[in-house]
Enzyme design. Structure first.
Site, PDB file in Angstrom:
ATOM      1  N   VAL A  25       0.210   4.083  -3.377  1.00 37.56           N
ATOM      2  CA  VAL A  25       0.903   5.355  -3.575  1.00 37.56           C
ATOM      3  C   VAL A  25       1.363   5.828  -2.197  1.00 37.56           C
ATOM      4  CG1 VAL A  25       0.637   7.761  -4.318  1.00 37.56           C
ATOM      5  CG2 VAL A  25      -0.530   5.950  -5.567  1.00 37.56           C
TER       6      VAL A  25
ATOM      7  N   GLY B 226      -3.154   0.068   2.639  1.00 38.48           N
ATOM      8  CA  GLY B 226      -4.456   0.708   2.555  1.00 38.48           C
ATOM      9  C   GLY B 226      -4.475   2.005   1.769  1.00 38.48           C
ATOM     10  N   HIS B 227      -3.369   2.366   1.133  1.00 36.03           N
ATOM     11  CA  HIS B 227      -3.281   3.659   0.436  1.00 36.03           C
ATOM     12  C   HIS B 227      -2.668   3.475  -0.934  1.00 36.03           C
ATOM     13  CE1 HIS B 227      -2.053   7.885  -0.259  1.00 36.03           C
ATOM     14  NE2 HIS B 227      -3.072   8.144   0.526  1.00 36.03           N
ATOM     15  N   PHE B 228      -3.334   3.224  -1.901  1.00 37.50           N
ATOM     16  CA  PHE B 228      -4.757   2.988  -2.091  1.00 37.50           C
ATOM     17  C   PHE B 228      -4.959   1.530  -2.462  1.00 37.50           C
ATOM     18  CE2 PHE B 228      -4.263   7.504  -3.052  1.00 37.50           C
ATOM     19  CZ  PHE B 228      -5.248   8.063  -2.271  1.00 37.50           C
TER      20      PHE B 228
END
Length: 155
Positions: free
Chosen positions: A62, A55-57
């Site tokens: 990252v 979920g990042h990103f």
């Protein structure tokens, strides 16, 4: 680590990692390279399938800054604190981070190996303060700052 006495002995780098109060998926230490009274260095490789990349990103993973800070704290403060407590019983201690100020310069992508280098500023009254830097495989500075922690004997 049962049946292993550390008081008065020299801790091996692997022993320090075994004494960490973390486990996967929240252990961010693969290897300790150098350990002394004044500092420590170690490495960690962020695997492609780490839980936080989902979920990042979206579509552009990252490593979150808070995870980079955690990696620096585990290697640069907690591992060093365990080493500094070698004349006590480090397996009966816990560390709570009390302060961090980190500046970020480069992203860390999935699959990257980082190196953390920590220099002790002071260790007194059970508080350890360190200047910590993280470098990527190209030896470029990823982030740096100050991290402090309190070391407490467990009851």
């Amino acid at each position: 680590m049962k049946n292993k006495q550390f008081k008065g002995e020299t801790l091996e780098n692997k022993d320090i990692i075994d004494l960490l109060p973390y486990s996967e998926p929240f252990l961010f230490v693969d290897e300790l390279e150098k350990v002394s009274e004044n500092g420590i260095s170690g490495t960690y490789t962020f695997q492609q399938d780490e839980f936080f990349y989902k979920g990042h990103f979206k579509d552009n993973p990252v490593t979150p800054g808070v995870i980079l800070t955690e990696c620096m704290a585990q290697i640069g403060v907690v591992c060093l604190g365990i080493f500094l407590l070698k004349d006590t019983e480090p397996e009966n201690c816990s560390v709570a981070l009390s302060n961090s100020t980190i500046d970020y310069y480069l992203p860390v992508l999935p699959g990257e190996k980082v190196k953390v280098v920590s220099e002790k500023v002071y260790f007194r009254f059970n508080k350890l303060k360190c200047n910590v830097k993280m470098f990527n495989a190209e030896e470029k500075l990823v982030c740096k700052g100050e991290i402090s922690g309190m070391i407490k004997a467990n009851e």
